[in-house]
Design a protein around this motif. Structure first.
Motif, short mmCIF file in Angstrom:
data_model
loop_
_atom_site.label_atom_id
_atom_site.label_comp_id
_atom_site.label_asym_id
_atom_site.label_seq_id
_atom_site.Cartn_x
_atom_site.Cartn_y
_atom_site.Cartn_z
N GLY A 80 0.87 -1.36 -0.03
CA GLY A 80 0.07 0.00 -0.05
C GLY A 80 0.85 0.97 0.07
O GLY A 80 0.46 2.36 -0.74
N LEU A 81 2.05 1.36 0.77
CA LEU A 81 2.83 2.52 0.90
C LEU A 81 3.49 2.62 -0.41
O LEU A 81 3.86 3.64 -0.91
CB LEU A 81 3.78 2.26 1.94
CG LEU A 81 4.78 3.30 2.11
CD1 LEU A 81 4.06 4.60 2.43
CD2 LEU A 81 5.85 2.98 3.34
N ILE A 82 4.05 1.57 -1.29
CA ILE A 82 4.53 1.37 -2.45
C ILE A 82 3.68 1.91 -3.58
O ILE A 82 4.04 2.93 -4.35
CB ILE A 82 4.98 0.02 -2.76
CG1 ILE A 82 6.46 -0.35 -1.94
CG2 ILE A 82 5.57 0.12 -4.27
CD1 ILE A 82 6.88 -1.82 -2.04
N ALA A 83 2.46 1.53 -3.30
CA ALA A 83 1.41 2.12 -4.64
C ALA A 83 1.14 3.46 -4.30
O ALA A 83 0.99 4.50 -5.18
CB ALA A 83 0.07 1.19 -4.39
N LEU A 84 1.31 3.84 -2.98
CA LEU A 84 1.29 5.42 -2.54
C LEU A 84 2.24 6.34 -3.06
O LEU A 84 1.98 7.35 -3.73
CB LEU A 84 1.01 5.60 -1.02
CG LEU A 84 0.94 7.07 -0.58
CD1 LEU A 84 -0.55 7.75 -0.98
CD2 LEU A 84 1.35 7.17 0.94
N ALA A 85 3.75 5.65 -3.10
CA ALA A 85 4.61 6.36 -3.81
C ALA A 85 4.35 6.63 -5.22
O ALA A 85 4.54 7.45 -5.76
CB ALA A 85 5.78 5.61 -3.48
N GLN A 86 3.82 5.57 -5.95
CA GLN A 86 3.51 5.71 -7.26
C GLN A 86 2.39 6.85 -7.59
O GLN A 86 2.52 7.45 -8.81
CB GLN A 86 3.05 4.26 -8.01
CG GLN A 86 2.71 4.29 -9.42
CD GLN A 86 3.62 4.49 -10.35
OE1 GLN A 86 4.86 4.94 -10.05
NE2 GLN A 86 3.61 3.94 -11.74
N PHE A 87 1.41 6.85 -6.83
CA PHE A 87 0.32 7.48 -6.76
C PHE A 87 0.83 9.06 -6.67
O PHE A 87 0.54 9.61 -7.59
CB PHE A 87 -0.63 7.20 -5.60
CG PHE A 87 -1.90 8.20 -5.72
CD1 PHE A 87 -2.99 7.70 -6.43
CD2 PHE A 87 -1.95 9.40 -5.07
CE1 PHE A 87 -4.15 8.50 -6.26
CE2 PHE A 87 -2.75 10.10 -4.84
CZ PHE A 87 -4.16 9.96 -5.58
N ILE A 88 1.81 9.30 -5.75
CA ILE A 88 2.19 10.72 -5.47
C ILE A 88 2.96 11.35 -6.75
O ILE A 88 2.80 12.21 -7.15
CB ILE A 88 2.75 10.72 -4.24
CG1 ILE A 88 1.81 10.75 -3.27
CG2 ILE A 88 3.54 12.12 -3.96
CD1 ILE A 88 0.94 11.60 -2.87
N VAL A 89 3.94 10.10 -7.02
CA VAL A 89 4.99 10.75 -8.28
C VAL A 89 4.28 11.13 -9.42
O VAL A 89 4.55 11.96 -10.18
CB VAL A 89 5.77 9.31 -8.60
CG1 VAL A 89 6.56 9.70 -9.70
CG2 VAL A 89 6.86 9.11 -7.28
N ILE A 90 3.30 10.33 -9.92
CA ILE A 90 2.11 10.74 -11.00
C ILE A 90 1.41 11.90 -10.76
O ILE A 90 1.09 12.79 -11.53
CB ILE A 90 1.48 9.35 -11.63
CG1 ILE A 90 2.33 8.50 -11.86
CG2 ILE A 90 0.69 9.81 -12.58
CD1 ILE A 90 3.61 8.55 -12.82
N MET A 91 0.95 11.90 -9.63
CA MET A 91 0.06 12.87 -9.26
C MET A 91 0.54 14.27 -9.33
O MET A 91 0.01 15.47 -9.72
CB MET A 91 -0.64 13.09 -7.76
CG MET A 91 -1.75 14.03 -7.39
SD MET A 91 -2.26 13.97 -5.68
CE MET A 91 -0.86 14.57 -4.80
N ASP A 92 1.87 14.28 -8.99
CA ASP A 92 2.60 15.47 -8.87
C ASP A 92 3.10 16.16 -10.13
O ASP A 92 3.24 17.36 -10.40
CB ASP A 92 4.21 15.61 -8.33
CG ASP A 92 3.84 15.51 -6.68
OD1 ASP A 92 2.89 16.07 -6.30
OD2 ASP A 92 4.78 15.27 -5.85
N THR A 93 2.66 15.50 -11.28
CA THR A 93 2.78 16.02 -12.69
C THR A 93 1.57 16.41 -13.19
O THR A 93 1.42 17.53 -13.99
CB THR A 93 3.18 14.77 -13.58
OG1 THR A 93 1.90 13.90 -13.85
CG2 THR A 93 4.44 14.16 -13.30
N SER A 94 0.27 16.12 -12.50
CA SER A 94 -1.09 16.54 -13.19
C SER A 94 -1.91 17.72 -12.25
O SER A 94 -2.61 18.45 -12.69
CB SER A 94 -1.89 15.55 -13.35
OG SER A 94 -2.01 14.86 -11.97
N ILE A 95 -1.15 17.52 -10.97
CA ILE A 95 -1.96 18.29 -9.81
C ILE A 95 -1.95 19.88 -10.14
O ILE A 95 -2.63 20.68 -9.63
CB ILE A 95 -1.51 18.08 -8.63
CG1 ILE A 95 -2.53 18.63 -7.40
CG2 ILE A 95 -0.14 18.57 -8.37
CD1 ILE A 95 -2.50 18.07 -6.05
N ILE A 96 -0.58 20.24 -10.79
CA ILE A 96 -0.47 21.73 -11.01
C ILE A 96 -1.38 22.52 -12.20
O ILE A 96 -1.20 23.28 -12.46
CB ILE A 96 1.24 22.02 -11.07
CG1 ILE A 96 1.67 21.42 -12.52
CG2 ILE A 96 1.98 21.49 -10.04
CD1 ILE A 96 2.76 21.85 -13.15
#
Length: 480
Positions: A12-28
């Protein structure tokens, strides 16, 4: 907490890492206009709020993977979160253009440590049980589209109801939680003996960074401009120097013979072409929804939800069973072919189209193809390497996908412009440009299916076959 439960919490923590890494490209995305007004960005420089992150991330992935192998994946995973935390705080507090772009580059550097070490930790936790590894990779892979779509939603909500700095501040509590949970959940995986190839690290980072820089900036300054060609020449020179250094060193950053490992190069090519087809589709589909169909940012994000949900369900529920039944190679080939068909269908968009008729069915076909191809190509690329080179293999496959995404987006941006998509307000011209992009992306996906079908090795499928076959088992089956 039992060891079995602990492993899945770690996932779950590893998946969260992938989630955040990708989210940071689109959230802005939604926040950019307000950032421009508050920080004084020029229209030409505003895209670098996105590009600074992508260039640092893509340029440092190989180094991040090697550091994970040398100093331990858990250490680098923690270090990546700490760097991301610092970069996020600085990005939110920035009072000028230079500070903002530097902070985004720091965020990208943190992500470049998190991504390969996360995959290495996943292989350490689940690599001994191929069936469980397939499930783990499915959950990890599903986190990427979830992060991309969540970024659009969260960026809109935060910018509208709070303020744009919070699109960065949201990372801080998540990073703190990850830093605290990592020692409890993750295997230690101590450091191993070896030296860091500083010259190799420097040349490959400069080379990859310059290549990504040239690719993402080319649509802005022109593919024939001296700036583009100088950056590409510098990238080639640095990467040639890297290859020479790797061939000469006893302990290189990346042994060149790793690409002779069965399936590793073929799986990385599949990932590169998958990124080159998928990311332009995602980017230009969003523009079609907003600039042709007239959706605002938040509804356009909602319109992408059916596609995102199908990808997640496909990766978690459908892909593992299909891989188990047919093996990884048929699923990569089939997935890329289905993606090509969905993109070709999407090219039929109309200036007076509707979401239900022009977008929804074709996007779901494309999403199905992505969900079938991503997990087996990723798993094959990682499991093909030696266990002690898991971080390097993770860095290579992440780099392949990111470079493919940047190259595909830059190339399709040129295609869109050549068909008139630069004429804002001219709906027929925009539609023609976006349709050309979808045709181009379809050709890329179809080429990926053909190349994968020719180059990827496979074993004869058996009922008990699992997705993450080892190269040794594949070779034995081929010998039979």
């Amino acid at each position: 907490m039992s060891n079995g439960n602990k492993r899945w919490w770690a996932l779950g923590l590893i998946a969260l890492a992938q989630f955040i890494v990708i989210m940071d490209t689109s959230i802005i995305g939604v926040a950019l206009p307000r950032m421009q007004a508050d920080l004084g960005f020029s229209p030409e420089n505003l895209s670098w709020v996105f590009n600074a992150y992508v260039v640092a991330f893509g340029g440092l992935l190989l180094l991040g993977g090697r550091l994970s192998d040398l100093f331990g994946a858990r250490r680098m995973f923690t270090a990546g979160w700490l760097i991301l935390l610092v970069g996020s705080a600085a990005a939110g507090l920035a009072d000028g253009v230079a500070v903002e772009l530097a902070a985004r580059a720091v965020q990208g550097a943190g992500a470049a440590l998190i991504a390969p070490s996360a995959l290495t930790l996943l292989m350490t936790l689940f690599g001994a049980e191929p069936r469980e590894l397939t499930r783990a990779l499915a959950l990890y892979g599903a986190a990427a589209p979830a992060g991309g779509t969540a970024g659009v939603f969260l960026g809109g909500v935060i910018t509208e109801y709070v303020s744009w700095p919070w699109v960065f501040y949201i990372n801080i509590p998540i990073a703190l939680l990850a830093v605290l949970a990592t020692p409890v959940l993750m295997p230690s995986g101590g450091a191993r003996r070896g030296s860091l190839d500083v010259a190799g690290a420097l040349t490959v980072t400069v080379g990859l960074g310059a290549a990504v820089f040239a690719i993402v900036r080319a649509p802005e300054v022109g593919w024939t401009s001296s700036q583009t060609w100088l950056a590409l020449a510098g990238a080639v020179a640095a990467l040639v120097a890297f290859v020479v250094i790797q061939a000469a060193r006893r302990e290189p950053l990346m042994r060149l013979s790793i690409f002779r490992t069965p399936n590793l190069a073929a799986a990385n090519v599949a990932q590169l072409l998958l990124g080159a087809a998928w990311i332009p589709m995602w980017f230009y589909l969003n523009l079609y929804l907003q600039q042709v169909l007239g959706y605002s940012a938040f509804p356009s994000g909602a319109a992408l939800l059916p596609m995102t949900v199908l990808i997640m369900v496909g990766m978690i529920a459908l892909a593992p069973k299909a891989i188990n039944r047919f093996g990884p190679k048929p699923m990569v080939v089939t997935g890329l072919a289905v993606l090509a068909a969905g993109l070709g269908w999407l090219a039929l968009i109309r200036p007076d189209g509707t979401f239900v008729a022009d977008v929804l069915p074709a996007s779901l076909v494309a999403a199905l193809g992505m969900s079938l191809a991503f997990i087996p190509s990723l798993g094959t690329a990682i499991s093909s390497a030696r266990p002690e080179e898991g971080g390097l293999a993770s860095g290579i496959v992440n780099t392949s996908y990111q470079v493919g995404s940047a190259l595909g987006l830059a190339a399709m941006t040129a295609v869109a412009a050549s068909y008139g998509a630069g004429q804002l307000g001219d709906v027929p011209a925009l539609t023609d440009g976006y349709s050309a992009v979808f045709i181009g992306a379809s050709v890329v996906a179809a080429a990926g299916a053909v190349i994968t079908g020719i180059t990827l090795r496979t074993a004869a499928p058996r009922p008990e076959t699992v997705a993450a076959e080892t190269p040794e088992s594949t070779d034995r089956a081929s010998a039979r």
